[in-house]
Design a protein around this motif. Structure first.
Motif, PDB file in Angstrom:
ATOM      1  N   PHE A   1       8.844 -14.432  14.595  1.00 14.31           N
ATOM      2  CA  PHE A   1       9.763 -14.720  13.398  1.00 14.31           C
ATOM      3  C   PHE A   1      10.789 -13.737  14.353  1.00 14.31           C
ATOM      4  O   PHE A   1      10.597 -12.370  14.156  1.00 14.31           O
ATOM      5  CB  PHE A   1       9.401 -14.476  12.200  1.00 14.31           C
ATOM      6  CG  PHE A   1       8.840 -15.322  11.278  1.00 14.31           C
ATOM      7  CD1 PHE A   1       8.877 -15.961  10.828  1.00 14.31           C
ATOM      8  CD2 PHE A   1       7.292 -14.555  11.013  1.00 14.31           C
ATOM      9  CE1 PHE A   1       8.562 -17.113  10.348  1.00 14.31           C
ATOM     10  CE2 PHE A   1       6.565 -15.518  10.470  1.00 14.31           C
ATOM     11  CZ  PHE A   1       7.042 -16.698   9.568  1.00 14.31           C
TER      12      PHE A   1
ATOM     13  N   HIS B   1       9.555 -10.898  16.421  1.00 11.36           N
ATOM     14  CA  HIS B   1       8.005 -10.230  15.831  1.00 11.36           C
ATOM     15  C   HIS B   1       7.147 -11.541  15.164  1.00 11.36           C
ATOM     16  O   HIS B   1       7.486 -12.837  15.270  1.00 11.36           O
ATOM     17  CB  HIS B   1       7.838  -9.757  14.707  1.00 11.36           C
ATOM     18  CG  HIS B   1       7.366  -9.634  13.442  1.00 11.36           C
ATOM     19  ND1 HIS B   1       5.846  -8.711  14.342  1.00 11.36           N
ATOM     20  CD2 HIS B   1       6.538 -10.356  12.549  1.00 11.36           C
ATOM     21  CE1 HIS B   1       4.903  -8.443  13.657  1.00 11.36           C
ATOM     22  NE2 HIS B   1       5.385  -9.603  12.561  1.00 11.36           N
TER      23      HIS B   1
ATOM     24  N   PRO C   1      -5.554  -8.039   7.625  1.00 13.70           N
ATOM     25  CA  PRO C   1      -5.615  -6.521   6.016  1.00 13.70           C
ATOM     26  C   PRO C   1      -3.675  -7.327   6.286  1.00 13.70           C
ATOM     27  O   PRO C   1      -3.343  -8.656   6.428  1.00 13.70           O
ATOM     28  CB  PRO C   1      -4.681  -5.674   6.996  1.00 13.70           C
ATOM     29  CG  PRO C   1      -5.094  -5.937   9.153  1.00 13.70           C
ATOM     30  CD  PRO C   1      -6.399  -6.897   8.640  1.00 13.70           C
ATOM     31  N   ASN C   2      -2.974  -6.861   4.518  1.00 18.83           N
ATOM     32  CA  ASN C   2      -1.625  -7.541   4.692  1.00 18.83           C
ATOM     33  C   ASN C   2      -0.617  -7.861   6.178  1.00 18.83           C
ATOM     34  O   ASN C   2      -0.718  -6.388   6.822  1.00 18.83           O
ATOM     35  CB  ASN C   2      -1.166  -6.860   3.783  1.00 18.83           C
ATOM     36  CG  ASN C   2      -1.303  -6.363   2.180  1.00 18.83           C
ATOM     37  OD1 ASN C   2      -1.928  -5.592   2.005  1.00 18.83           O
ATOM     38  ND2 ASN C   2      -1.835  -7.829   1.456  1.00 18.83           N
ATOM     39  N   ALA C   3      -0.110  -8.553   6.289  1.00 17.33           N
ATOM     40  CA  ALA C   3       0.447  -9.161   7.380  1.00 17.33           C
ATOM     41  C   ALA C   3       0.112  -9.239   8.375  1.00 17.33           C
ATOM     42  O   ALA C   3       0.719  -9.106   9.390  1.00 17.33           O
ATOM     43  CB  ALA C   3       1.840  -7.790   7.427  1.00 17.33           C
ATOM     44  N   ALA C   4      -1.303  -9.385   8.633  1.00 12.33           N
ATOM     45  CA  ALA C   4      -1.725  -9.894   9.533  1.00 12.33           C
ATOM     46  C   ALA C   4      -1.842 -10.875  10.276  1.00 12.33           C
ATOM     47  O   ALA C   4      -1.794 -11.487  11.506  1.00 12.33           O
ATOM     48  CB  ALA C   4      -2.982  -9.911   9.432  1.00 12.33           C
ATOM     49  N   GLY C   5      -0.971 -12.370   9.107  1.00  9.52           N
ATOM     50  CA  GLY C   5      -0.677 -13.336  10.216  1.00  9.52           C
ATOM     51  C   GLY C   5      -1.355 -14.600   8.869  1.00  9.52           C
ATOM     52  O   GLY C   5      -1.776 -15.633  10.190  1.00  9.52           O
ATOM     53  N   LYS C   6      -2.275 -13.533   8.422  1.00  9.22           N
ATOM     54  CA  LYS C   6      -2.641 -15.371   8.043  1.00  9.22           C
ATOM     55  C   LYS C   6      -2.530 -16.801   6.968  1.00  9.22           C
ATOM     56  O   LYS C   6      -2.758 -17.775   7.493  1.00  9.22           O
ATOM     57  CB  LYS C   6      -3.946 -14.627   6.533  1.00  9.22           C
ATOM     58  CG  LYS C   6      -4.810 -13.771   7.468  1.00  9.22           C
ATOM     59  CD  LYS C   6      -5.529 -12.972   5.711  1.00  9.22           C
ATOM     60  CE  LYS C   6      -5.266 -12.840   5.111  1.00  9.22           C
ATOM     61  NZ  LYS C   6      -4.131 -11.260   5.456  1.00  9.22           N
ATOM     62  N   SER C   7      -1.421 -15.616   6.423  1.00  8.17           N
ATOM     63  CA  SER C   7      -0.664 -17.349   5.059  1.00  8.17           C
ATOM     64  C   SER C   7       0.337 -17.640   6.810  1.00  8.17           C
ATOM     65  O   SER C   7       0.415 -19.071   6.580  1.00  8.17           O
ATOM     66  CB  SER C   7      -0.060 -16.815   4.738  1.00  8.17           C
ATOM     67  OG  SER C   7      -0.526 -16.060   3.771  1.00  8.17           O
ATOM     68  N   THR C   8       0.372 -17.487   7.732  1.00  7.00           N
ATOM     69  CA  THR C   8       1.972 -18.189   8.768  1.00  7.00           C
ATOM     70  C   THR C   8       1.000 -19.097   9.689  1.00  7.00           C
ATOM     71  O   THR C   8       1.049 -20.151   9.704  1.00  7.00           O
ATOM     72  CB  THR C   8       2.245 -16.720   9.277  1.00  7.00           C
ATOM     73  OG1 THR C   8       2.920 -16.017   8.448  1.00  7.00           O
ATOM     74  CG2 THR C   8       3.647 -16.977  10.337  1.00  7.00           C
TER      75      THR C   8
ATOM     76  N   ARG D   1       0.453 -21.832   7.126  1.00  4.92           N
ATOM     77  CA  ARG D   1       1.347 -23.184   6.923  1.00  4.92           C
ATOM     78  C   ARG D   1       1.363 -24.085   8.021  1.00  4.92           C
ATOM     79  O   ARG D   1       2.214 -24.294   8.488  1.00  4.92           O
ATOM     80  CB  ARG D   1       2.616 -21.416   6.444  1.00  4.92           C
ATOM     81  CG  ARG D   1       2.101 -20.988   4.974  1.00  4.92           C
ATOM     82  CD  ARG D   1       3.674 -19.824   4.967  1.00  4.92           C
ATOM     83  NE  ARG D   1       4.903 -20.630   4.460  1.00  4.92           N
ATOM     84  CZ  ARG D   1       5.766 -20.362   5.546  1.00  4.92           C
ATOM     85  NH1 ARG D   1       6.169 -18.450   5.280  1.00  4.92           N
ATOM     86  NH2 ARG D   1       7.150 -20.329   4.631  1.00  4.92           N
TER      87      ARG D   1
ATOM     88  N   GLU E   1      -6.094 -17.851  -0.363  1.00  6.85           N
ATOM     89  CA  GLU E   1      -6.435 -17.320  -1.712  1.00  6.85           C
ATOM     90  C   GLU E   1      -6.808 -17.560  -2.810  1.00  6.85           C
ATOM     91  O   GLU E   1      -6.053 -17.530  -4.087  1.00  6.85           O
ATOM     92  CB  GLU E   1      -5.743 -15.441  -1.358  1.00  6.85           C
ATOM     93  CG  GLU E   1      -4.741 -15.037  -0.876  1.00  6.85           C
ATOM     94  CD  GLU E   1      -4.909 -13.374  -1.014  1.00  6.85           C
ATOM     95  OE1 GLU E   1      -4.406 -13.387  -1.946  1.00  6.85           O
ATOM     96  OE2 GLU E   1      -3.531 -13.189   0.464  1.00  6.85           O
TER      97      GLU E   1
ATOM     98  N   HIS F   1      -8.824 -11.262   0.366  1.00  6.61           N
ATOM     99  CA  HIS F   1      -8.879 -10.110   1.457  1.00  6.61           C
ATOM    100  C   HIS F   1     -10.259  -9.798   0.191  1.00  6.61           C
ATOM    101  O   HIS F   1     -10.584  -8.116   0.790  1.00  6.61           O
ATOM    102  CB  HIS F   1      -7.552  -9.199  -0.231  1.00  6.61           C
ATOM    103  CG  HIS F   1      -6.264  -9.834   0.462  1.00  6.61           C
ATOM    104  ND1 HIS F   1      -6.470  -8.760   1.757  1.00  6.61           N
ATOM    105  CD2 HIS F   1      -5.361  -9.699   0.157  1.00  6.61           C
ATOM    106  CE1 HIS F   1      -4.720  -9.383   2.023  1.00  6.61           C
ATOM    107  NE2 HIS F   1      -4.378 -10.181   0.808  1.00  6.61           N
TER     108      HIS F   1
END
Ligand SMILES: Nc1ncnc2c1ncn2[C@@H]1O[C@H](COP(=O)(O)OP(=O)(O)OP(=O)(O)O)[C@@H](O)[C@H]1O
Length: 314
Positions: free
Chosen positions: A11, A14, A35-42, A45, A158, A189
């Motif tokens: 992105f 980044h 953890p949060n922002a680790a790249g799971k959802s990305t 997707r 999730e 999580h």
């Protein structure tokens, strides 16, 4: 099979996902942790074709998600993180709408909708407007749309988020059942979910895979896994630690609790499962230590998760 081949996403400058590769076979339920922002959802997707990768590729059942997108999407069900639903439709109406999008009609569509309403325990709210459902029921409707066409491959971001403990249990049972003949990826999580549902887990941090193992294999990475917890009472004036540390096969000990003559000591073995407990019991008997309990510790996923992801952050 679900296949990720060096999936990468930038992105701007980044790098959110960095050359992530793995495969998931039918019969496997892969937990995607981080953890949060680790790249799971990305990553999810990209696997589902909602986000083009900056580099690398993904395939669902042998169909490339970019070059053969339609066939890949037909084979999969996807529960996105904030799943969109049409609030002014009834639950049944929404699922019928999804059935039509999935190319079902007539009796086939009705059967699929009824089967899914039953599977997802939506009978009691089938005539309610989606927009008036509680968060947990809304999540069930989102889950229902992902499995309506009985896909071979499921990608769930999730899936138990927002559900109460009973609903979490029901959804996990459903996922386990579906995992017998489907390939499933779920992000979470909740570490207990990995134990309850997953056959394998990947831990990702800063977009990079840090571990890919069975829940048992991950727990074994904990320093405490296989250590012994010995609770005993020592005779007046005796320090049992040097003697315990001299027992064959002991690396070190750690006093966890001490209350007068009562002690709880953790004993780390050189090698797990080589019969150290018997030697400790023998030593205790010989030295007059009154052993109340001697148990082997099992590594905890939360400790392993913390150790792996904190190392990454520091
Ligand atoms: N559309 C976007 N534009 C810019 N940055 C993005 C975009 N989507 C995600 N990111 C960034 O990519 C990184 C990974 O985000 P991602 O949502 O994949 O994390 P996650 O592991 O799913 O986190 P969480 O557990 O918090 O949901 C984050 O730094 C996030 O801010």
């Amino acid at each position: 099979m679900i296949e990720a081949k060096q999936l990468t996403k930038f992105f701007g400058d980044h790098k959110a996902v960095d050359e992530v590769s793995f495969t998931v076979e039918k019969g496997e339920i892969l937990g995607f942790l981080g953890p949060n922002a680790a790249g799971k959802s990305t990553t999810m997707r990209m696997l589902t074709g909602y986000l083009p990768p900056s580099a690398g590729a993904a395939a669902i059942g042998g169909c490339d998600i970019v070059a053969d997108s339609l066939n890949a999407r037909r084979k999969m069900g996807y529960l996105p993180e904030n799943a969109p639903v049409y609030e002014d439709m009834t639950v049944t109406g929404f699922l019928q709408f999804i059935a039509r999008i999935r190319g079902l009609s007539g009796r086939e569509a009705d059967d699929a909708v009824e089967r899914t309403i039953g599977k997802c325990f939506l009978e009691g709210v089938r005539h309610q407007m989606v927009g008036t459902l509680s968060k947990g029921f809304n999540q069930r409707v989102c889950f229902a749309q992902s499995i309506l066409h009985d896909p071979e491959y499921l990608i769930l971001d999730e899936p138990t988020d927002g559900l109460d403990p009973n609903q979490k249990h029901e959804v996990r049972t459903m996922i386990r059942e579906m995992g017998r003949d489907k390939a499933i990826i779920l992000s979470t999580h909740i570490l207990e979910e990995v134990d309850a549902v997953c056959t394998r887990a990947i831990i990702i941090a800063n977009g990079v895979i840090q571990a890919d193992d069975t829940p048992k294999g991950l727990r074994a990475r904990s320093e405490k896994d296989g250590s012994l917890a010995a609770r005993f009472t020592v005779p007046e004036g005796v320090d049992p630690i040097p003697g315990l540390e001299a027992v064959d096969g002991v690396v070190k000990t750690e006093v966890m609790e001490q209350d007068g003559l009562k002690m709880l000591v953790r004993i780390y073995p050189v090698k797990k499962g080589d019969g150290l407990a018997a030697r400790i019991a023998e030593y205790a008997a010989g030295q007059g230590l009154a052993l109340e309990s001697l148990t082997e510790e099992i590594g905890r996923l939360d400790e392993v998760f913390r150790a792996i992801t904190m190392k990454q952050e520091s």
